[in-house]
Design a protein around this motif. Structure first.
Motif, short mmCIF file in Angstrom:
data_model
loop_
_atom_site.label_atom_id
_atom_site.label_comp_id
_atom_site.label_asym_id
_atom_site.label_seq_id
_atom_site.Cartn_x
_atom_site.Cartn_y
_atom_site.Cartn_z
N GLN A 106 -3.19 73.13 -15.84
CA GLN A 106 -2.19 72.91 -14.80
C GLN A 106 -2.31 71.51 -14.21
O GLN A 106 -3.40 71.03 -13.90
N ALA A 107 -1.18 70.85 -14.06
CA ALA A 107 -1.13 69.52 -13.46
C ALA A 107 0.20 69.37 -12.73
O ALA A 107 1.15 70.12 -12.98
N TYR A 108 0.26 68.40 -11.83
CA TYR A 108 1.46 68.19 -11.02
C TYR A 108 1.74 66.70 -10.92
O TYR A 108 0.83 65.89 -10.74
N GLY A 109 3.03 66.34 -11.01
CA GLY A 109 3.46 64.96 -10.83
C GLY A 109 4.34 64.83 -9.60
O GLY A 109 5.21 65.67 -9.38
N LEU A 110 4.12 63.79 -8.82
CA LEU A 110 4.95 63.51 -7.64
C LEU A 110 4.66 62.12 -7.15
O LEU A 110 3.62 61.54 -7.44
N SER A 111 5.60 61.56 -6.40
CA SER A 111 5.41 60.22 -5.86
C SER A 111 4.41 60.25 -4.71
O SER A 111 4.22 61.28 -4.05
N TYR A 112 3.79 59.09 -4.46
CA TYR A 112 2.76 59.03 -3.42
C TYR A 112 3.32 59.31 -2.03
O TYR A 112 2.68 59.99 -1.23
N ASP A 113 4.53 58.82 -1.74
CA ASP A 113 5.09 59.05 -0.41
C ASP A 113 5.35 60.54 -0.18
O ASP A 113 5.17 61.05 0.93
N ARG A 114 5.74 61.27 -1.24
CA ARG A 114 5.93 62.72 -1.10
C ARG A 114 4.59 63.42 -0.91
O ARG A 114 4.49 64.42 -0.17
N LEU A 115 3.56 62.91 -1.57
CA LEU A 115 2.23 63.49 -1.41
C LEU A 115 1.71 63.30 0.01
O LEU A 115 1.15 64.22 0.61
N VAL A 116 1.90 62.10 0.56
CA VAL A 116 1.49 61.84 1.94
C VAL A 116 2.30 62.69 2.91
O VAL A 116 1.76 63.25 3.88
N ALA A 117 3.60 62.79 2.67
CA ALA A 117 4.45 63.61 3.55
C ALA A 117 3.99 65.07 3.53
O ALA A 117 3.97 65.74 4.57
N MET A 118 3.60 65.56 2.35
CA MET A 118 3.06 66.91 2.26
C MET A 118 1.80 67.05 3.10
O MET A 118 1.64 68.01 3.86
N ALA A 119 0.88 66.06 2.98
CA ALA A 119 -0.37 66.11 3.73
C ALA A 119 -0.12 66.07 5.22
O ALA A 119 -0.73 66.84 5.99
N ARG A 120 0.80 65.22 5.65
CA ARG A 120 1.11 65.16 7.09
C ARG A 120 1.75 66.46 7.57
O ARG A 120 1.54 66.88 8.71
N GLY A 121 2.52 67.09 6.71
CA GLY A 121 3.15 68.35 7.08
C GLY A 121 2.17 69.49 7.25
O GLY A 121 2.51 70.53 7.84
N LEU A 122 0.95 69.30 6.77
CA LEU A 122 -0.10 70.32 6.92
C LEU A 122 -0.74 70.29 8.30
O LEU A 122 -1.46 71.22 8.68
N ILE A 123 -0.52 69.21 9.05
CA ILE A 123 -1.11 69.08 10.38
C ILE A 123 -0.37 70.01 11.34
O ILE A 123 0.86 69.91 11.47
N PRO A 124 -1.07 70.92 12.03
CA PRO A 124 -0.39 71.93 12.86
C PRO A 124 0.49 71.35 13.96
O PRO A 124 1.58 71.84 14.21
N ASN A 125 0.02 70.29 14.63
CA ASN A 125 0.76 69.73 15.76
C ASN A 125 1.27 68.34 15.40
O ASN A 125 0.48 67.41 15.21
N PRO A 126 2.59 68.15 15.31
CA PRO A 126 3.14 66.84 14.93
C PRO A 126 2.71 65.71 15.87
O PRO A 126 2.66 64.54 15.46
N SER A 127 2.40 66.03 17.14
CA SER A 127 2.00 64.99 18.08
C SER A 127 0.62 64.41 17.75
O SER A 127 0.20 63.43 18.36
N THR A 128 -0.06 65.02 16.78
CA THR A 128 -1.35 64.48 16.33
C THR A 128 -1.17 63.07 15.77
O THR A 128 -2.06 62.23 15.88
#
Length: 407
Positions: A106-128
């Motif tokens: 199994q492998a996944y391809g995606l752009s770096y900005d989408r990967l960072v956006a995913m990581a930021r979306g994992l943060i519970p509180n956006p004000s962080t």
């Protein structure tokens, strides 16, 4: 407020006021954003500072596989990755126009900005996330002070520098970057498609360089949202005219360097801007200081061709944020005796060493032109081809053989 008592959320502040948190993370790329998500989900008070509210398109990490997936699974983030990436399971590996073997996994391809956006979306509180720029860091064995361009200040028990190769803040703390190999490798990224936008005849493909004098390690093709992404890795002087040719006349230059590609790609075209990186291998010295720790490229850079950079980054995040930081925050102080535990962590040290070892190995395997490396290169691909053919005749024999060895 005493920071020895953990906070559930950072204290907000107006201009010229102070934000108080357990951990301040500087740099909102993949390393910093994942670190913030892991710590915040564990209930720690975290602030993540980056000057960009939305991370821009950059040629960085573009595929996730193997050990990287295992770490993301342990962190509980695989479902989020699956939601934003293109999955693939089989990679055709070719050289000189011939099949070497087929990688399955199994492998996944995606752009770096989408990967960072995913990581930021994992943060519970956006004000962080604080959209600002850190101008100064002052560290001690107790509390750390950060000054922001807006006039705000942050007081935290720990500072995590996830600033990549931008070392101005570390330099201000007396840290210095030592170059181990200048202009070690060159990487290119672009997207290709057939003229009629029909699918290629493969899920993913890796084409290895054919001649040591070309300095081509391999071209990796894998699916992303915009088409078939191409990552080309080379060990060659960045000033060589071929680098300019690859940027301006990508298709003919690529086929000249790797003629065996033509039967697999057909009449393809490049459909976006060609980006490239020149990478030095380097490591930071003077990093062992109270109250501050470096992760990812902020501590040590990697050779993109070796494919170890994301693994190193994820090992840093997992070990620091699931083991060391929670332990450190249980007791007062943030002295060197605590910080040093991360840098001598067994898993971290192993990942760092492997990264440098693989960087040197890939360069030698690609460009080494003496008797030893010519022989090793032939044996390397011959062994892979023979193994692949045997496994086709007797499916699963490799797995059974390895299982028998472990028994």
């Amino acid at each position: 407020m005493l920071l020895n008592d953990q906070l559930t959320e950072p204290q907000a502040a107006g201009v010229n006021e102070t934000i108080i948190a357990d951990v301040a993370i500087v740099g909102g790329g993949l390393a910093g954003s994942l670190a913030a998500a892991v710590l915040a989900r564990a209930g720690h008070s975290v602030v993540l500072i980056d000057k960009r509210a939305v991370y821009p398109e950059e040629f960085r990490v573009e595929k996730i596989a193997g050990q990287q997936l295992e770490i993301l699974r342990r962190l509980g983030f695989v479902r989020e990755l699956e939601a934003v990436a293109c999955a693939y399971n089989h990679v055709l590996n070719i050289r000189d126009g011939k099949l070497v073997d087929i990688s399955v996994g199994q492998a996944y391809g995606l752009s770096y900005d989408r990967l960072v956006a995913m990581a930021r979306g994992l943060i519970p509180n956006p004000s962080t996330l604080i959209v600002d720029q850190v101008t100064e860091v002052s560290c001690s064995g107790e509390l750390q002070q950060l000054a922001l361009a807006s006039g705000k200040r942050i007081t935290s028990r720990l500072v995590i520098l996830a600033t990549g190769m931008a070392g101005a803040l570390g330099h201000g703390l007396g840290m210095r970057r030592r170059v181990l190999a200048s202009r070690h490798s060159v990487s290119f990224g672009f997207t290709i498609a057939p003229p009629d936008n029909a699918p290629f005849g493969f899920e993913a493909l890796t084409c290895y360089g054919e001649r040591p004098a070309d300095g081509v390690d391999y071209l990796s093709l894998f699916p992303v949202a915009g088409g078939m992404r191409a990552n080309l890795f080379m060990f060659r002087d960045p000033a060589d005219p071929v680098m300019r040719e690859l940027r301006r006349e990508t298709r003919p230059t690529l086929l000249r360097l790797m003629p065996g590609l033509q039967p697999f790609l057909g009449d393809f075209r490049v459909i976006d801007r060609v980006q490239n990186w020149v990478m030095d291998l380097s490591i930071v010295e003077g990093h062992l200081q109270p109250g501050v720790v470096l992760i990812g490229d902020a501590f040590q850079t990697n050779c993109p061709a070796a494919g170890t950079g994301v693994t190193r980054l994820l090992v840093d995040v997992e070990r620091l944020c699931t083991s060391h930081v929670p332990h450190w925050l249980k007791t007062p102080g943030m002295g060197i005796e605590k910080i040093s535990q991360f840098y001598v962590d067994t898993d971290k040290m192993a990942a760092d060493r492997r990264s440098l070892r693989m960087a040197r190995f890939r360069q030698a395997l690609t460009s080494g032109n003496d008797l030893r490396w010519n022989m090793q290169r032939r044996l390397h691909f011959l062994r892979r081809t023979i193994t692949h053919r045997l496994d086709r005749i007797h499916p699963g024999w490799i797995a059974r053989f390895r299982s028998a060895l472990r028994a």
